[in-house]
Scaffold this active site. Structure first.
Site, mmCIF file in Angstrom:
data_model
loop_
_atom_site.group_PDB
_atom_site.id
_atom_site.type_symbol
_atom_site.label_atom_id
_atom_site.label_comp_id
_atom_site.label_asym_id
_atom_site.label_seq_id
_atom_site.Cartn_x
_atom_site.Cartn_y
_atom_site.Cartn_z
ATOM 1 N N ARG A 1 0.851 -1.200 0.000
ATOM 2 C CA ARG A 1 0.000 0.000 0.000
ATOM 3 C C ARG A 1 0.880 1.242 0.000
ATOM 4 O O ARG A 1 2.092 1.151 0.230
ATOM 5 C CB ARG A 1 -0.859 0.020 1.272
ATOM 6 C CG ARG A 1 0.017 0.051 2.511
ATOM 7 C CD ARG A 1 -0.733 0.184 3.812
ATOM 8 N NE ARG A 1 0.171 0.426 4.931
ATOM 9 C CZ ARG A 1 0.873 -0.495 5.568
ATOM 10 N NH1 ARG A 1 0.785 -1.763 5.221
ATOM 11 N NH2 ARG A 1 1.672 -0.158 6.558
ATOM 12 N N ARG B 1 4.418 11.916 13.682
ATOM 13 C CA ARG B 1 2.980 11.641 13.629
ATOM 14 C C ARG B 1 2.320 12.324 14.817
ATOM 15 O O ARG B 1 2.608 11.985 15.969
ATOM 16 C CB ARG B 1 2.712 10.138 13.693
ATOM 17 C CG ARG B 1 3.303 9.376 12.533
ATOM 18 C CD ARG B 1 2.802 7.952 12.546
ATOM 19 N NE ARG B 1 3.438 7.157 11.503
ATOM 20 C CZ ARG B 1 2.986 5.980 11.107
ATOM 21 N NH1 ARG B 1 1.919 5.441 11.669
ATOM 22 N NH2 ARG B 1 3.609 5.309 10.165
#
Ligand code: MV4
Length: 449
Positions: A291, A336
């Site tokens: 992905r 993040r």
């Protein structure tokens, strides 16, 4: 080129894909759950379709609802983003059956990405180094004991259908093997629907290095350098950087292995080959990630490439562009930013009261959050990715620290204070990192009050 793409995802990655589509002149369809009606991805897309209630199973994982939305809107392709249906082989096959292009690798690539024991077996046969261990799955306790005796303890039992750190068990001696095997089998069956296990020598103090690859439908494969993802907590990556802090000799080696691995399985589209690097500087193949990944922007920064755009182009049958001009420039880091308590890492959903973004040279923020928006408790707590790019690692880190200071979020707790701690740590600054980094940081310097 595709006329219209449906984005089967939400949040920052849906926004990211819509941006690439806009630059390519492709119309976009957003899908959303009941609680995501006011989301940025819905506002940015040309059209939108509600696909169900808030629970992921009934919306972003709802295969029939998403296919129906694509058919209703005449979308000719679906981009799955990451998470949700992005690695679901059945979904990719259902798209093909409906005559819709799944923007991602082939179903065969995806199946192998899911089957870690099989992938390991194929890589070993094709000459990509794997950790000493079983040749494919281990069927019984006695078969496991035989392999373990040969390679020596400690060993690791892993679920064939696991991955990303889930379904792994360390076994320190033969006396522990039988019980561990039976527990691991049972857990694998409940978590992944298959009790199949494989076995590897356990390697302590490793680093997680992954290589970005891009392949066109003709089978040309390019690698776009590596990412260091060792700063993680309980298998959740927290900070990533590119390039990895490794000698040139290893950089060349890991890139070559990644291309060899991709070619060996006739990989198509975008993907990542994950390796571990041992304290003795041995590189071992771990798994394929089939992905576009959360941390793709650091590769984009260093390579000067829009990976989502390139992914869409190869999905539409275009040959790889600039195959020979992927040249790294400087260094990039990603933090993040999660809606979580920065000390306990428990989710902190709720209304964002203030959201002031950092900016200036070398700073990128990928987010779908805004002041006044409610972070829902049903989904991943990632609300923004902060990416800093600089001429070298030092400048990227300095920029990141400056941007973390500029980033003002009120109303919810975020992991920004934790990032500030990591980026002030001496070992981090010296590049002395491995997968045990955060545990050691917390042990040495318990969270600030
Ligand atoms: C390992 C390992 C040590 N030895 N395999 C975790 C994610 C998955 N893709 C592979 N993982 C690992 N596999 C062997 N033979 C260490 C990891 C690992 C890890 C293990 C424990 C705690 C944190 C970790 C972080 C990254 C990788």
């Amino acid at each position: 080129m595709f006329k219209k793409i449906l984005i089967a995802n939400r949040s920052e990655i849906a926004v990211r894909v819509i941006r690439a589509c806009k630059e390519l002149g492709i119309r976009t369809v957003a899908v959303y759950s009941d609680i995501d009606k006011e989301s940025m991805h819905v506002k940015m897309a040309d059209e939108s379709v509600c696909i169900g209630p808030a629970s992921p199973e009934q919306s972003y994982l709802n295969l029939p609802a998403i296919l129906t939305a694509a058919e209703l809107t005449d979308a000719v392709a679906i981009h799955p983003g990451y998470g949700f249906l992005s690695e679901n082989t059945q979904f990719a096959e259902a798209c093909a059956t409906s005559g819709i292009v799944f923007i991602g690798p082939t179903p065969e690539n995806m199946r192998l990405g899911g089957d870690k024991a099989k992938a390991r077996q194929i890589m070993k046969k094709k000459g990509v180094p794997v950790v000493p261990g079983s040749d494919g799955p281990v069927e019984s306790v006695s078969a496991a004991a035989k392999v373990a005796r040969k390679i020596g303890y400690p060993v690791m039992l892993k679920a064939s259908m696991g991955g990303g750190g889930r379904g792994m068990k360390i076994v320190n001696a033969e006396g522990e093997l039988e019980e561990a095997f039976l527990i691991a089998q049972r857990e694998a069956l409940t978590s992944f629907g298959s009790s199949e296990l494989y076995l590897e020598k356990y390697i302590h103090g490793i680093r997680h290095i992954e290589v970005q690859i891009l392949a066109d439908s003709k089978g040309e494969v390019a690698h776009l350098g590596e990412r260091e993802c060792s700063i993680q907590r309980r298998h959740q990556k927290i900070i990533e950087e590119s390039p990895a802090v490794i000698p040139e000799r290893l950089r060349k080696k890991v890139g070559d292995y990644a291309v060899k691995a991709a070619k060996a399985i006739r990989y198509k589209n975008i993907g990542t080959v994950e390796f571990i690097l041992s304290p003795e500087d041995e590189i071992y193949f771990m798994e394929f990630n089939t992905r576009i990944q959360v941390e793709h922007p650091i590769t984009e920064a260093v390579m000067g490439v829009d990976l989502v755009k390139e992914q869409i182009l190869v999905s539409a049958g275009h040959p790889l562009r600039f195959k020979r001009i992927y040249k790294p420039r400087g260094a990039a880091i990603e933090c993040r930013i999660n809606a979580e308590d920065p000390e306990k890492f428990i989710p902190s959903p709720g209304k964002i009261e203030l959201f002031t973004l950092p900016g200036g040279p070398g700073i990128r923020v990928d987010t779908a959050a805004y002041a006044g928006w409610n972070v829902p408790p049903q989904y991943d707590s990632l609300i923004a990715k902060l990416i800093a790019h600089g001429a070298d690692r030092q400048e990227a880190i300095t920029r990141m620290r400056r941007a973390l200071d500029e980033f003002q979020i009120e109303g919810i707790k975020t992991t920004i204070p934790f990032h500030k701690r990591v980026l002030a740590d001496k070992n981090f600054l010296e590049g002395k990192i491995d997968t045990g980094f955060i545990e050691r940081l917390n042990a040495a310097e318990p969270a600030l009050k």
